[in-house]
Design a protein around this motif. Structure first.
Motif, short mmCIF file in Angstrom:
data_model
loop_
_atom_site.label_atom_id
_atom_site.label_comp_id
_atom_site.label_asym_id
_atom_site.label_seq_id
_atom_site.Cartn_x
_atom_site.Cartn_y
_atom_site.Cartn_z
N THR B 73 31.52 -46.02 41.91
CA THR B 73 32.21 -47.00 41.07
C THR B 73 33.21 -46.33 40.15
N PHE B 74 32.76 -45.28 39.46
CA PHE B 74 33.65 -44.57 38.53
C PHE B 74 34.88 -44.04 39.27
N VAL B 75 34.62 -43.43 40.42
CA VAL B 75 35.71 -42.81 41.16
C VAL B 75 36.68 -43.88 41.68
N LEU B 76 36.12 -44.95 42.24
CA LEU B 76 36.98 -46.01 42.78
C LEU B 76 37.79 -46.67 41.66
N LEU B 77 37.20 -46.79 40.47
CA LEU B 77 37.93 -47.41 39.36
C LEU B 77 39.19 -46.63 39.00
N LEU B 111 16.77 -29.91 36.68
CA LEU B 111 17.95 -29.69 35.85
C LEU B 111 18.95 -28.82 36.60
N ILE B 112 18.45 -27.74 37.19
CA ILE B 112 19.33 -26.83 37.92
C ILE B 112 20.03 -27.56 39.07
N ALA B 113 19.23 -28.33 39.82
CA ALA B 113 19.80 -29.03 40.98
C ALA B 113 20.84 -30.05 40.53
N LEU B 114 20.57 -30.72 39.42
CA LEU B 114 21.52 -31.73 38.94
C LEU B 114 22.82 -31.07 38.44
N ILE B 115 22.66 -29.89 37.82
CA ILE B 115 23.86 -29.18 37.38
C ILE B 115 24.70 -28.78 38.59
N ALA B 116 24.01 -28.33 39.64
CA ALA B 116 24.74 -27.95 40.86
C ALA B 116 25.46 -29.15 41.45
N ALA B 117 24.77 -30.30 41.46
CA ALA B 117 25.37 -31.50 42.03
C ALA B 117 26.59 -31.93 41.23
N THR B 118 26.45 -31.84 39.88
CA THR B 118 27.57 -32.22 39.02
C THR B 118 28.74 -31.26 39.22
N SER B 119 28.40 -29.98 39.42
CA SER B 119 29.45 -28.98 39.62
C SER B 119 30.28 -29.29 40.86
N LEU B 183 14.92 -45.80 36.75
CA LEU B 183 15.96 -44.80 36.49
C LEU B 183 17.34 -45.37 36.78
N LEU B 184 17.46 -46.03 37.92
CA LEU B 184 18.76 -46.59 38.29
C LEU B 184 19.17 -47.66 37.30
N LEU B 185 18.19 -48.48 36.90
CA LEU B 185 18.48 -49.55 35.95
C LEU B 185 19.03 -48.98 34.65
N VAL B 186 18.33 -47.96 34.14
CA VAL B 186 18.77 -47.34 32.88
C VAL B 186 20.17 -46.74 33.06
N ALA B 187 20.35 -46.01 34.16
CA ALA B 187 21.65 -45.38 34.40
C ALA B 187 22.74 -46.43 34.50
N ALA B 188 22.45 -47.53 35.18
CA ALA B 188 23.47 -48.56 35.38
C ALA B 188 23.83 -49.22 34.06
N VAL B 189 22.80 -49.47 33.22
CA VAL B 189 23.08 -50.11 31.93
C VAL B 189 23.94 -49.19 31.07
N ILE B 190 23.54 -47.90 31.03
CA ILE B 190 24.33 -46.95 30.24
C ILE B 190 25.76 -46.90 30.77
N ALA B 191 25.89 -46.80 32.09
CA ALA B 191 27.23 -46.69 32.68
C ALA B 191 28.07 -47.92 32.37
N VAL B 228 35.15 -38.46 36.14
CA VAL B 228 34.61 -39.45 37.08
C VAL B 228 34.01 -38.78 38.32
N TYR B 229 34.64 -37.71 38.77
CA TYR B 229 34.06 -37.02 39.94
C TYR B 229 32.77 -36.29 39.55
N ALA B 230 32.72 -35.78 38.31
CA ALA B 230 31.49 -35.15 37.84
C ALA B 230 30.36 -36.18 37.80
N ILE B 231 30.67 -37.37 37.30
CA ILE B 231 29.66 -38.43 37.24
C ILE B 231 29.19 -38.78 38.65
N SER B 232 30.14 -38.87 39.57
CA SER B 232 29.77 -39.17 40.94
C SER B 232 28.88 -38.06 41.52
#
Lengths: 529, 355
Positions: B73-77, B111-119, B183-191, B228-232
């Motif tokens: 969503t972020f990227v497409l926006l 945490l490590i895996a998520l940092i890698a994914a964000t990178s 988790l998805l609900l919380v993330a979606a509300v924050i986003a 936006v790509y980092a969020i994705s």
């Protein structure tokens, strides 16, 4: 009118209330170079587009060698033997010289392209017209001058009888200009082609043309053989204010003897920096020797509360100057100071922070975000000022936006997408945005382009209010002389990417004089100074 | 058009409130009705579909697509596209398993895996903004890289997760609701709130709506694009965590299937414009549930799985056609949202823009 040649008889074209061409008649004869000169908005482009089929005139007729033509598209015109070489070239960069020359008219033998034959012919054309490139070179590897020649070669190859050249020399170096003009001459003399040359530079016109046609305000104001007119007559014709009808060339030639061109600029007064500083507030922006990005030295100062108009031909560097000050173009050389402090914005964001606001000439291209409402567009640059705890205070934002939008009297729904407003109201919304930014310096690029006359008055009012009441320093770029003589306190002129910092008070300079000043550089041999 | 001779009362905020009262249906109404209809049809066709258990199964299965759709969503926006999120599932999912295998406790491994994914997302953003590679090509390439890395490291073998604690992420429940759904609900509300209520969020819409105008209005294009790509990327990583936690195996061949395809479908049918600048998180989430429901319903009805792609492909086509028609119908929003007083929202435009 009958006889040989491309004859234009009484064509008119209007866009809404604007008459771009009014009853224009002219002839382009084979074996002759006809130069077309005119000021910004004189109708040259519309005329070219009408001749090349890109535009259909409202009335009038076009005939080629006696046969009436009605072009409904560029293809019709090229079938009839007219080729137009625009400033924006229509070559395909990724294809070779030969492929471009034969584009759409490829030679085929048994369903297979006769590549070798086409390359040979392209090489012949290149050799003939001094193109150093080979048939198999990619267009993208050629310099601009060569690309232009390839386009001419294409026109020749397609057996064009009339070639229209739209300011072909603007991007060229002196040597290349000579070369190009030489080729134009050869086309005419050897091939008997009729050339229409649109050119800003009188030197070039007099060097190559047989016949000169001047346009002003969509009318033919000069139509004479090159022997009958001189520079002064040409300048007088295209910058002067005319009623209607072409100037009698014999009469103009007679007048020139009285040194008409000289006297017209003599009455222009300039105003000194000190006098302006007394009349207005302290200097807000000072530019000294601004260069790079096709600017060649801009010296200019604007004071608090002053409306400084910038006049110049299209391409004279006016927009580049504004965008450089706004941080949209990098500043290469020279210095800018804002309120006495050195100022080198690296991005529009930095310029905004420093107190500079900018309204673009092309609202749709880079003025507003079409999906957003007027309110959202208005608050976009100032969001940072309305944050509490990282969260936007939308209520306050909306209140402020409503305030500034009502100050400029928007007609339309401000919470609907901004595209639902008329052009004038869109522009007023962008003025509301600038007002909300509370800028020190407001840069306006053609602020009334594409707005109706009522909105124009209102926009002038807004600009005056900002300067008078908020003490904003305003720089207005405009191609309309009347706009500047009416709106600006002082006027500076840009020529060929430079500005000498000389400022004319609006009371002393007329529209015609402004036009003459803008041409001064383009025609170095202006009446002896 | 305009009129200067009569001094008309300028429109005030009252004026706009009058107009707010005839507030139209929100953008998301259309897709929501479609979702309800689909749920009804499946419920009628299959008694198994309409159980609470199956409801949760549907939602849990939908969370991975949901997370990807959220990032998308972020990227497409901004008018871009991220083709690397599916591959990011495999990369982060295997990475978290490998790190835990090395003895790192699961929260740190995550945490490590998520940092890698964000990178990976940041890399996409850098390539797109600074190297000016079109988003399609940039993320298409990094997708290939991200898919290959776990296969190369593991030799295509799956990695067992022995840290039982990690299973909580994908299999735990709070108050009976599966944790991934929460988790998805919380993330979606924050986003959703972030996009509406922060400066940077508004800048995302501005960038997608008109990049040139956004730049001149002071939007930091580089930061917004990379963000936006980092969020994705991060959302892809969350997908990887959930997949690995549910299977308790780091499976290098995940994410090569339909996840990416479904996530784009979810965002697009949810009203996120592929041309940028238009759409909401709520819409994308409804879209994700719709895709999950179609997928789940067809499973429950024992429809051959080959049909799923076909049906979802058709759904994308309908969604994109709708979006394109909406844009070309100048001045006539189809489901345009009118902002309520004090509530910001980004009405869908109907005018084609030069983007």
């Amino acid at each position: 009118m009958t006889g040989e040649g491309l004859l234009v008889d009484g064509i008119s074209k209007s866009y809404g209330p604007t008459n771009a061409l009014t009853d224009v008649s002219l002839a382009i004869r084979p074996g002759r170079v006809t130069a077309l000169i005119g000021h910004n908005g004189a109708g040259k482009s519309t005329l070219l587009r009408s001749l090349s089929g890109a535009e259909v005139p409202d009335s009038g007729s076009i005939r080629i060698d006696g046969a009436a033509q009605s072009f409904t598209g560029p293809r019709d015109a090229s079938t009839a033997g007219i080729a137009c070489v625009y400033q924006e070239l229509s070559l395909v960069d990724q294809l070779t010289v030969a492929q471009n020359i034969f584009l759409g008219q490829e030679q085929v033998a048994g369903g297979v392209l006769s590549r070798r034959q086409m390359n040979r012919r392209a090489d012949e054309l290149c050799a003939e017209y001094g193109i150093t490139a080979r048939a198999t070179d990619l267009i993208s590897s050629l310099p601009v001058a060569q690309r232009q020649m390839v386009e001419v070669a294409r026109a020749i190859n397609q057996k064009a009888k009339y070639i229209l050249l739209d300011e072909p020399t603007t991007a060229l170096e002196e040597q290349q200009v000579e070369h190009l003009l030489g080729i134009v001459r050869r086309l005419v003399d050897e091939q008997g082609i009729g050339v229409l040359l649109v050119d800003h530079k009188l030197d070039e016109v007099f060097a190559v043309a047989d016949h000169i046609i001047g346009l002003s305000g969509g009318r033919v104001v000069l139509d004479g053989s090159v022997e009958d007119v001189d520079r002064a007559a040409v300048i007088e014709a295209i910058v002067g204010d005319h009623g209607s009808g072409p100037v009698d060339t014999a009469a103009v030639a007679a007048i020139v003897g009285d040194g008409l061109g000289e006297t017209s600029l003599d009455s222009v007064e300039t105003v000194s920096e000190a006098a302006r500083a007394r009349e207005f507030g302290a200097p807000v922006l000072e530019a000294a020797g601004l260069s790079g990005n096709n600017l060649h030295g801009v010296d200019l100062t604007v004071h608090a509360g002053e409306i400084l108009g910038i006049y110049g031909l299209v391409g004279s560097g006016r927009t580049r100057f504004l965008r450089t000050v706004y941080g949209a173009f990098p500043l290469a050389e020279g210095s800018l100071t804002l309120l006495g402090q050195p100022f080198r914005p690296k991005s529009p964001a930095q310029a905004i922070k420093a107190g500079v606001a900018f309204l673009s000439e092309e609202r749709k291209f880079d003025g507003f975000v079409p999906q957003m409402s007027s309110i959202e567009n208005v608050v976009l640059p100032v969001l940072g000022k309305y944050i509490r705890g990282g969260v936007l205070r939308w209520r306050a934002l909306k209140g402020s936006a409503d305030d500034v939008l009502s100050q400029v009297s928007i007609r339309g729904q401000v919470s609907a997408p901004i595209t639902s407003l008329s052009g004038g109201n869109q522009q007023k919304a962008l003025f509301a945005r600038a007002t909300l930014q509370a800028p020190l310096l407001l840069l306006l690029d053609e602020p009334t382009k594409g707005v109706d006359i009522g909105a124009k008055r209102e926009i002038y009012g807004i600009i005056r209010t900002l300067a008078a009441e908020k003490n904003v320093a305003v720089i207005v770029v405009s191609s309309e002389e009347e706009e500047l003589t009416e709106l600006a306190d002082s006027i500076a002129v840009f020529r060929g990417g430079a500005c000498d910092g000389v400022v004319y008070p609006r009371s002393s300079v007329t529209a015609a004089q402004l036009r003459e000043l803008a041409w001064a550089d383009a025609s170095p041999a202006l009446p002896a100074t | 058009m305009t009129d200067t001779t009569t001094a008309r009362k300028p429109p005030t905020s009252k004026n706009s409130e009058v107009h707010v009262k005839k507030r139209r249906l929100p953008d998301e109404t259309g897709i929501f009705i479609v979702l309800v209809a689909v749920l009804l049809v499946f419920s009628i066709l299959s008694p198994n579909f309409r159980t609470i258990d199956n409801g949760f199964t549907l939602l849990v299965n939908g969370t991975v697509i949901g997370f990807l759709a959220l990032g998308q969503t972020f990227v497409l926006l901004t008018g871009g596209i991220d083709l690397s999120t599916g591959a990011n599932i495999a990369m982060s999912g295997v990475l978290v398993a490998l790190v835990m295998q090395a003895g790192v406790p699961w929260p740190a491994a995550m945490l490590i895996a998520l940092i890698a994914a964000t990178s990976l997302g940041v890399l996409n953003g850098l390539l797109i903004h600074y190297v000016r590679i079109p988003p399609f090509i940039a993320t298409f390439s990094t997708q290939g890289v991200a898919l290959a890395i776990p296969l190369i490291i593991t030799g295509a073998n799956s990695i067992q997760v022995r840290d039982i604690g990690f299973s909580w992420i994908g299999q735990g429940r709070i108050a009976g609701v599966p944790l991934p759904v929460l988790l998805l609900l919380v993330a979606a509300v924050i986003a959703g709130l972030w996009l509406r209520m922060t400066r940077q969020g508004v800048h995302v819409y501005a960038l997608g709506g008109n990049k040139n105008a956004a730049r001149l209005a002071g939007v930091n294009i580089a930061r917004t694009t990379i963000l936006v790509y980092a969020i994705s990327g991060f959302c892809g990583g969350m997908g990887g965590m959930i997949v690995t936690s549910r299977l308790m195996v780091g499976f290098p061949a995940t994410g090569t299937g339909n996840e990416l395809f479904y996530s784009i479908a979810a965002a697009v049918v949810g009203g996120i414009s592929l041309f940028g600048g238009v759409g909401t998180v709520l819409g994308a989430m409804i879209g994700a549930v719709l895709i999950a429901a179609v997928s789940n319903g067809m499973n429950v009805l024992s429809v051959q799985s080959y049909w799923q792609s076909l049906v979802i492909g058709v759904i994308i086509l309908v969604g994109v056609s709708f979006d394109t028609l909406r844009r070309s119908r100048a001045g006539r929003p189809v489901f345009a949202k009118r902002p309520a007083a004090g509530t910001p929202s980004l009405p869908s435009s109907t005018t084609p823009s030069k983007s």
